[in-house]
Motif scaffolding. Structure first.
Motif, PDB file in Angstrom:
ATOM      1  N   GLY A 230       0.827  -1.191   0.000  1.00 49.10           N
ATOM      2  CA  GLY A 230       0.000   0.000   0.000  1.00 49.10           C
ATOM      3  C   GLY A 230       0.866   1.246   0.000  1.00 49.10           C
ATOM      4  O   GLY A 230       1.943   1.272   0.598  1.00 49.10           O
ATOM      5  N   VAL A 231       0.406   2.289  -0.677  1.00 46.18           N
ATOM      6  CA  VAL A 231       1.120   3.563  -0.747  1.00 46.18           C
ATOM      7  C   VAL A 231       0.120   4.678  -0.485  1.00 46.18           C
ATOM      8  O   VAL A 231      -0.962   4.705  -1.080  1.00 46.18           O
ATOM      9  N   ILE A 232       0.482   5.602   0.404  1.00 42.02           N
ATOM     10  CA  ILE A 232      -0.360   6.756   0.688  1.00 42.02           C
ATOM     11  C   ILE A 232       0.532   7.978   0.833  1.00 42.02           C
ATOM     12  O   ILE A 232       1.580   7.914   1.474  1.00 42.02           O
ATOM     13  N   ALA A 233       0.134   9.078   0.179  1.00 40.04           N
ATOM     14  CA  ALA A 233       0.900  10.324   0.215  1.00 40.04           C
ATOM     15  C   ALA A 233       0.047  11.417   0.846  1.00 40.04           C
ATOM     16  O   ALA A 233      -1.155  11.517   0.571  1.00 40.04           O
ATOM     17  N   LEU A 234       0.680  12.232   1.690  1.00 43.20           N
ATOM     18  CA  LEU A 234       0.004  13.338   2.367  1.00 43.20           C
ATOM     19  C   LEU A 234       0.720  14.640   2.050  1.00 43.20           C
ATOM     20  O   LEU A 234       1.940  14.652   1.832  1.00 43.20           O
ATOM     21  N   ASP A 235      -0.039  15.746   2.030  1.00 40.55           N
ATOM     22  CA  ASP A 235       0.575  17.056   1.878  1.00 40.55           C
ATOM     23  C   ASP A 235       0.917  17.604   3.265  1.00 40.55           C
ATOM     24  O   ASP A 235       0.640  16.949   4.283  1.00 40.55           O
ATOM     25  N   PRO A 236       1.531  18.784   3.360  1.00 37.06           N
ATOM     26  CA  PRO A 236       1.908  19.302   4.688  1.00 37.06           C
ATOM     27  C   PRO A 236       0.728  19.496   5.630  1.00 37.06           C
ATOM     28  O   PRO A 236       0.909  19.534   6.849  1.00 37.06           O
ATOM     29  N   VAL A 246      -4.440  -0.885  -2.812  1.00 37.44           N
ATOM     30  CA  VAL A 246      -3.996  -1.708  -1.678  1.00 37.44           C
ATOM     31  C   VAL A 246      -3.978  -0.879  -0.400  1.00 37.44           C
ATOM     32  O   VAL A 246      -4.437  -1.321   0.659  1.00 37.44           O
ATOM     33  N   GLY A 247      -3.453   0.346  -0.493  1.00 41.09           N
ATOM     34  CA  GLY A 247      -3.427   1.210   0.682  1.00 41.09           C
ATOM     35  C   GLY A 247      -4.820   1.551   1.177  1.00 41.09           C
ATOM     36  O   GLY A 247      -5.071   1.588   2.385  1.00 41.09           O
ATOM     37  N   ARG A 248      -5.749   1.791   0.243  1.00 46.35           N
ATOM     38  CA  ARG A 248      -7.119   2.105   0.645  1.00 46.35           C
ATOM     39  C   ARG A 248      -7.768   0.908   1.341  1.00 46.35           C
ATOM     40  O   ARG A 248      -8.506   1.067   2.314  1.00 46.35           O
ATOM     41  N   GLU A 255     -13.760   5.245  -0.897  1.00 46.53           N
ATOM     42  CA  GLU A 255     -13.265   5.309  -2.275  1.00 46.53           C
ATOM     43  C   GLU A 255     -12.851   6.726  -2.655  1.00 46.53           C
ATOM     44  O   GLU A 255     -11.827   6.931  -3.305  1.00 46.53           O
ATOM     45  N   HIS A 256     -13.640   7.715  -2.245  1.00 46.88           N
ATOM     46  CA  HIS A 256     -13.345   9.103  -2.596  1.00 46.88           C
ATOM     47  C   HIS A 256     -12.698   9.798  -1.395  1.00 46.88           C
ATOM     48  O   HIS A 256     -13.293  10.672  -0.763  1.00 46.88           O
ATOM     49  N   CYS A 257     -11.478   9.392  -1.089  1.00 54.16           N
ATOM     50  CA  CYS A 257     -10.786   9.945   0.078  1.00 54.16           C
ATOM     51  C   CYS A 257      -9.744  10.987  -0.300  1.00 54.16           C
ATOM     52  O   CYS A 257      -9.207  11.662   0.585  1.00 54.16           O
ATOM     53  N   LEU A 258      -9.440  11.137  -1.581  1.00 55.31           N
ATOM     54  CA  LEU A 258      -8.432  12.112  -1.983  1.00 55.31           C
ATOM     55  C   LEU A 258      -8.901  13.522  -1.640  1.00 55.31           C
ATOM     56  O   LEU A 258     -10.060  13.881  -1.850  1.00 55.31           O
ATOM     57  N   GLY A 259      -7.972  14.317  -1.116  1.00 53.78           N
ATOM     58  CA  GLY A 259      -8.294  15.686  -0.742  1.00 53.78           C
ATOM     59  C   GLY A 259      -8.814  15.835   0.669  1.00 53.78           C
ATOM     60  O   GLY A 259      -8.934  16.960   1.159  1.00 53.78           O
ATOM     61  N   ARG A 290      -4.752  -2.143  12.502  1.00 56.22           N
ATOM     62  CA  ARG A 290      -5.838  -1.390  11.865  1.00 56.22           C
ATOM     63  C   ARG A 290      -6.804  -2.357  11.204  1.00 56.22           C
ATOM     64  O   ARG A 290      -6.407  -3.160  10.358  1.00 56.22           O
ATOM     65  N   GLY A 291      -8.060  -2.279  11.591  1.00 55.07           N
ATOM     66  CA  GLY A 291      -9.094  -3.077  10.938  1.00 55.07           C
ATOM     67  C   GLY A 291      -8.833  -4.565  10.974  1.00 55.07           C
ATOM     68  O   GLY A 291      -9.068  -5.261   9.986  1.00 55.07           O
ATOM     69  N   GLY A 292      -8.309  -5.084  12.091  1.00 55.47           N
ATOM     70  CA  GLY A 292      -8.059  -6.515  12.192  1.00 55.47           C
ATOM     71  C   GLY A 292      -6.799  -6.970  11.492  1.00 55.47           C
ATOM     72  O   GLY A 292      -6.619  -8.164  11.259  1.00 55.47           O
TER      73      GLY A 292
END
Length: 543
Positions: A230-236, A246-248, A255-259, A290-292
């Motif tokens: 899984g890959v997840i990127a965050l801004d400052p 996979v990360g989601r 599903e619509h978690c961007l932003g 997380r989540g089992g």
């Protein structure tokens, strides 16, 4: 030979597009200027020709001659004089029947007068644009009314004063003496701004063309969705800017978690600390439940030219691997048990051999009898209270391993456990093994303060199994009583430097079986209490 037409660069396309926009704006400005010029001309010149028409219509000579037959020759000098003095384009006079009797345009004399408004014959003035002869003019039509007593107020004729409408070029030139200067300056500034903007965009896109940027985006999507991690990127501001499928799934994100920020997605506690880099979250291989699932996360801050752009975190699902580690730990425990028993039997054989050599045969008999009673007592204690073979064997192995470290493993007199279904027995063994290992590790390092012991108590009812492990160690700090499981804390360091799989997996197993695990301190040391249901559970990952 095939000639390949080179494609325009992104900067070139933007420059051409902006120049086209500037051209459209300039044309629109010119059109507005023309419209304003026409409106000004109609307003100003309309008033002027109307005033001239009223002045001529009020002339006494004109009124007198229009009331007589053949007035054309008599009023021609008056018409010409008005044209000369006013500088208008045309002056025309018609009689009461609407026939032109005199005009500066000879082609109109004798013909009918075209009225802009029929009410002119009823004494009302009018001005507007009309076709007079071969040209279009702004004209004022003023009625001539009788002023003598015998014809007072009677319609005698119409005076028409005309001013030729200027061409569009004349109107554009006359709109403003500085219009072309303004348009030229605006054009130059627009071209310069477009060129600078194109250069800036080219620098920001690292000189890449649109097709190259699109290719990079496609490759990135393929890469993100093609890897198993899984890959997840965050801004400052801790908003999600990128996450793969996979990360989601591992983080249970919508599903619509961007932003959306971590707070908006209700991501708190240990997981938020690791993703945001707080509380030591930048350390490698952070363990989070997380989540089992048992997740191992690695966070990498992203900076450029000293500016913090955010972070990228990779996630690996270690749940299955943790289970394999526990199974491997069971085999390792069995190996340690055999090694300890081999060592113990070797010492006992050496003792028996020595007693035989010195002729103490009676002592040999007593020594062997003592060993037999001790082994039988331990086996009887475990097997009489624990009827599940797998759990009993695990306790026997843990007892031998603890004895190697000079730790006494006790089984509480209140212990009572019947045979369990295989899947329940496996989970009970996982929880019991982890808790005993942690307790032995804690008291083995504190054995100098007194006898080191660990006590196990197993209780069972119709719906659940309760596991209680007490020890004589230093206990658990109160501030860690809750975080110890969330953080995957353990009292020992695993091989390879990883920590936290044991207690994290313990809590995971308890949660999966609708139970819980907690730790409290007693007067003697720490006490871990785990409870889990014996009913069948849903498969891992089921929703």
């Amino acid at each position: 030979m095939v000639t390949v037409t080179p494609r325009r660069t992104l900067a070139g396309q933007l420059l051409i597009l902006q120049l086209a926009i500037i051209l459209v704006v300039l044309v629109a400005v010119a059109a507005v200027s023309l419209a304003q010029s026409a409106a000004t001309f109609n307003r100003v010149e309309g008033r002027r020709v109307a005033a001239l028409g009223e002045q001529l219509a009020g002339n006494a000579l004109l009124r007198d001659r229009l009331n007589r037959p053949a007035p054309g020759e008599a009023i021609a000098p008056l018409v010409q004089n008005t044209l000369t003095q006013s500088g208008v384009t045309s002056v025309t006079v018609a009689d009461a029947r609407g026939r032109v009797v005199s005009s500066t345009d000879p082609t109109l004399v004798g013909g009918p007068l075209v009225l802009g408004d029929p009410r002119v014959t009823r004494g009302r003035s009018w001005f507007g644009e009309l076709e007079l002869g071969s040209s279009r003019e702004l004209v004022a039509q003023v009625p001539v009314l009788g002023a003598r007593e015998e014809n007072l107020g009677r319609h005698l004729g119409v005076v028409v004063i005309g001013e030729a409408s200027p061409s569009w070029w004349q109107r554009l030139v006359g709109a403003s003496s500085y219009l072309f200067t303004y348009l030229g300056i605006a054009s130059a500034l627009g071209v310069l701004g477009s060129w600078l903007l194109a250069r800036r965009i080219k620098r920001q896109t690292l000189g890449l063309e649109p097709r190259e940027i699109a290719g990079l985006a496609e490759h990135r999507e393929a890469l993100l969705h093609g890897i198993a991690e899984g890959v997840i990127a965050l801004d400052p501001q801790h908003r999600i800017t990128l996450v793969n499928a996979v990360g989601r799934r591992l983080l249970d994100l919508p599903e619509h978690c961007l932003g959306h920020s971590l707070a908006e997605l209700r991501i708190n506690g240990r997981l938020r600390d690791v993703l945001a880099g707080a509380g030591g979250g930048v350390a490698p291989d952070q363990v989070v439940v997380r989540g089992g699932r048992v997740l191992v996360m690695n966070r990498t801050p992203v900076t450029k030219d000293g500016r913090r752009l955010g972070s990228v975190t990779t996630l690996r699902d270690r749940t299955e691997l943790a289970r394999l580690e526990q199974e491997l730990g069971s085999f390792r425990s069995t190996t340690e048990l055999l090694r300890a028993q081999t060592h113990e039997f070797a010492n006992q054989l050496h003792t028996i051999s020595g007693l035989i050599q010195i002729g103490e045969h009676d002592e040999v008999v007593r020594y062997v009898d003592t060993l037999s009673r001790h082994r039988a007592s331990l086996d009887l204690t475990v097997t009489s209270r624990i009827h599940d073979t797998a759990v009993a064997a695990l306790l026997m192995a843990k007892s031998a391993a603890a004895a190697e470290r000079r730790v006494e493993l006790r089984v509480s007199e209140r212990t009572g456990l019947d045979r369990l279904p295989p899947e329940v027995a496996a989970d009970v063994g996982t929880v019991l093994g982890n808790l005993v290992d942690n307790a032995v590790e804690a008291v083995a390092g504190d054995a100098a303060t007194g006898p080191a012991w660990v006590e196990v108590e197993l209780r069972q009812d119709t719906a659940s199994v309760e596991i209680v492990v007490r020890d004589s160690g230093p206990g658990v700090a109160p501030e860690l009583a809750t975080e110890v499981f969330t953080h995957g804390f353990t009292t020992k360091a695993a091989e390879g430097g990883e920590r936290g799989i044991g207690l994290a997996l313990t809590r995971l197993v308890c949660h999966r079986r609708a139970g819980e695990v907690a730790v409290t301190n007693t007067d003697e040391g720490a006490m871990f209490t785990a409870r889990m249901s014996t009913f069948p559970t849903a498969p891992q990952g089921a929703r």
